[in-house]
Design an enzyme around this catalytic site. Structure first.
Site, short mmCIF file in Angstrom:
data_model
loop_
_atom_site.label_atom_id
_atom_site.label_comp_id
_atom_site.label_asym_id
_atom_site.label_seq_id
_atom_site.Cartn_x
_atom_site.Cartn_y
_atom_site.Cartn_z
N ASP A 46 0.75 -1.46 0.20
CA ASP A 46 -0.11 0.25 -0.11
C ASP A 46 0.95 1.08 0.14
OD1 ASP A 46 -1.05 -2.28 0.80
OD2 ASP A 46 -1.91 -1.13 2.60
N GLU A 228 -10.67 -2.34 4.19
CA GLU A 228 -8.95 -2.19 4.66
C GLU A 228 -8.63 -0.80 3.94
OE1 GLU A 228 -6.80 -5.82 5.37
OE2 GLU A 228 -6.66 -4.92 2.86
C1 FRU Z 1 -4.29 -3.64 2.66
C2 FRU Z 1 -2.97 -4.15 3.80
C3 FRU Z 1 -3.62 -3.09 5.20
C4 FRU Z 1 -2.35 -2.90 6.21
C5 FRU Z 1 -1.51 -3.44 5.62
C6 FRU Z 1 -0.47 -4.39 5.66
O1 FRU Z 1 -3.35 -3.82 1.87
O2 FRU Z 1 -3.65 -5.59 3.98
O3 FRU Z 1 -4.78 -3.51 5.88
O4 FRU Z 1 -1.91 -2.33 6.93
O5 FRU Z 1 -1.76 -3.59 4.51
O6 FRU Z 1 0.71 -4.73 5.36
#
Ligand code: FRU
Length: 499
Positions: A46, A228
């Site tokens: 992300d 998320e």
């Molecule tokens: C989304 C996610 C988020 C989390 C991160 C962990 O892709 O699963 O919810 O903070 O990636 O790397």
């Protein structure tokens, strides 16, 4: 995603030993994106903490500097002065005794509400999830909580707040990805947080103490997976303030795996409400996830997503690094049949890579060489069926287009190149056309391993990654017998890496 629990030993990774940003690389490996940000090496997911501050665009990102698969999360960092060329910086945030550093946001605390500012320096504050893999392994449910760190040197170095976590877990297993923004109406910071398959809103006068205000999403939206990376922001539509809530979901996306939905509504400083009935996706393709907008950009809403899908992100055939970001996209509102929708278009800054339009008019076919990244733009008088094919001499091809009979845009990567790393990768996907206009326009941003499709001025957006054995070298556009391009242009885009 489902997190792999890694040994406790990883907790000994300390904050005091910054890692260099990695060796000089030529960015010329097979599949290496030439106009998109990708890390020099290792795993990225992300985008995090995106903020425009002091004439610099900051992009932090979920990063594991020791491998090309997901692991103990750090915040990598890259900066740009033009939103197009990126310079990778040393890792910004390291895991600590409270856990890995998951996704979150960065704000500029210009009024020094937090008290972290010193000698008139504005503190940048990072708000992120601290994910405790030990607690997770022990079967606890409170292993995710929110912490903060501040920087007094424009994001170069960060000090974690001694009082972390600032928001403890109330007993919700998935409790993460805080996006914080100042709300002028209530004169408080508002945190938009993903909590299982809901979004919760918290408020704070100083970023240190947080109070729950409300939750949204019980009866609306897609619920095929965990929510998320939410984002909440107002868009001004001719003097009217309309609020947009972005929420990523994994799995449960329209094409399988992960994707990002959005809600149009209102936020009164405490609660988000929406009368939207149907599910809407900011990108109806396979490969745009966890995207949010930059902070501190005034009236502009600039979005960037992670150009992959949890369904196969860790298996894609790149060697030195894994994943790239989408190009930055400008978001705006538009109305179709009285309903608000989001439009996304490439930011105008992308023109710096090439804007010399060689426009041809009134064509029924187009056949051209591709010698690198490019921007295709076509306008049709009538929304007739057509396809755009990218291909190479080895017979591999990626096809996108519009089917007028079914009123669907489509992307077909069944023959696009390497595909055996995941059984669902070689698919043909569709997305219903939203626009009702008789004409149609399409922009395609083409890179070595991706194409981003923006149809009807960004009302339908579809992002797709691919891995041909050799880069595509031809583009061809063909249509049914009534198909005619009012205008067509193919603009080569200069690679962004200068080393
Ligand atoms: C989304 C996610 C988020 C989390 C991160 C962990 O892709 O699963 O919810 O903070 O990636 O790397």
């Amino acid at each position: 995603m489902r997190y792999t629990v890694l040994p406790i030993l990883l907790f000994s990774l300390s904050c005091s030993n910054p890692k260099p940003a990695g060796p000089a690389v030529a960015y010329s490996e097979p599949h290496r994106p030439q106009i998109h940000f990708s890390p020099k090496q290792h795993w990225m997911n992300d985008p995090n903490g995106m903020i425009f501050y002091d004439n610099t665009w900051h992009l932090f990102f979920q990063y594991y500097p020791d491998s090309t698969v997901w692991g103990p999360m750090h915040w990598g960092h890259a900066t740009s002065t033009d939103l197009v060329h990126w310079k990778e910086q040393p890792v910004a945030l390291y895991p600590d005794s409270l856990g890995y550093i998951f996704s979150g946001s960065v704000i500029a605390d210009t009024a020094n509400t937090s008290g972290f500012g010193k000698e008139g320096k504005t503190p940048l504050i990072a708000i992120f999830t601290q994910h405790d893999p030990v607690g997770e392994k022990q079967g606890r449910i409170d292993f995710q909580r929110q912490g903060i760190a501040y920087s007094l040197d424009e994001g170069t170095t960060w000090t974690k707040y001694i009082g972390n976590p600032v928001l403890k877990n109330p007993g919700i297993k998935d409790f993460r990805d805080p996006k914080v923004a100042w709300n002028e109406k209530v004169k408080k910071w508002i945190m938009t947080l993903a909590t299982k398959d809901r979004v919760s809103f918290y408020s704070s006068p100083d970023c240190r103490q947080w109070t729950k205000e409300s939750a949204f999403g019980a009866t609306v939206g897609a619920h095929g997976g965990v929510w998320e990376c939410p984002d909440l922001f107002p868009i001004n539509d001719n003097g009217k303030t309309v609020w947009v809530l972005l929420v990523s979901i994994n799995p449960g996306g329209p094409q399988g795996g992960s994707a990002t939905q959005y809600f149009i509504g209102d936020f009164d400083g405490k609660q988000f409400t929406s009368s939207q009935k149907e599910i809407r996706w900011i990108d109806a393709g396979t490969d745009d996830y966890a995207g949010v907008t930059w902070s501190n950009t005034g009236d502009r809403h600039i979005f960037m997503g992670w150009m992959s899908n949890w369904q196969y992100a860790q298996a894609v055939p790149t060697k030195q690094w894994r994943s790239a970001m989408t190009i930055p996209r400008e978001l705006s509102l538009t109305k179709v049949k009285g309903q608000y929708y989001l439009r996304s278009v490439p930011v105008k800054e992308l023109d710096a890579l090439g804007s010399q339009e060689n426009v041809a008019a009134n064509l029924t076919v187009l056949e051209k060489e591709l010698s690198g990244p490019a921007k295709l733009h076509i306008q049709l008088k009538q929304a007739e069926s057509f396809s755009v094919t990218l291909s190479n001499a080895g017979g591999e091809k990626w096809v996108a287009g519009f089917d007028a009979d079914s009123n669907y845009f489509f992307i077909d990567r069944t023959l696009s190149g390497e595909k055996n790393f995941e059984k669902g990768f070689a698919s043909r996907i569709t997305s219903r056309r939203i626009d009702t206009a008789s004409g149609l326009d399409l922009t395609l941003i083409i890179d070595n391993a991706s194409a981003e499709l923006f149809a009807d001025s960004g009302l339908t957006t579809m992002t797709s990654i691919f891995f041909p054995k050799d880069n595509y070298t031809r583009i061809s556009i063909k249509g049914n017998k009534n198909f005619r391009m009012k205008t067509a242009s193919l603009i080569p885009l200069k690679p962004i890496w200068d080393n």
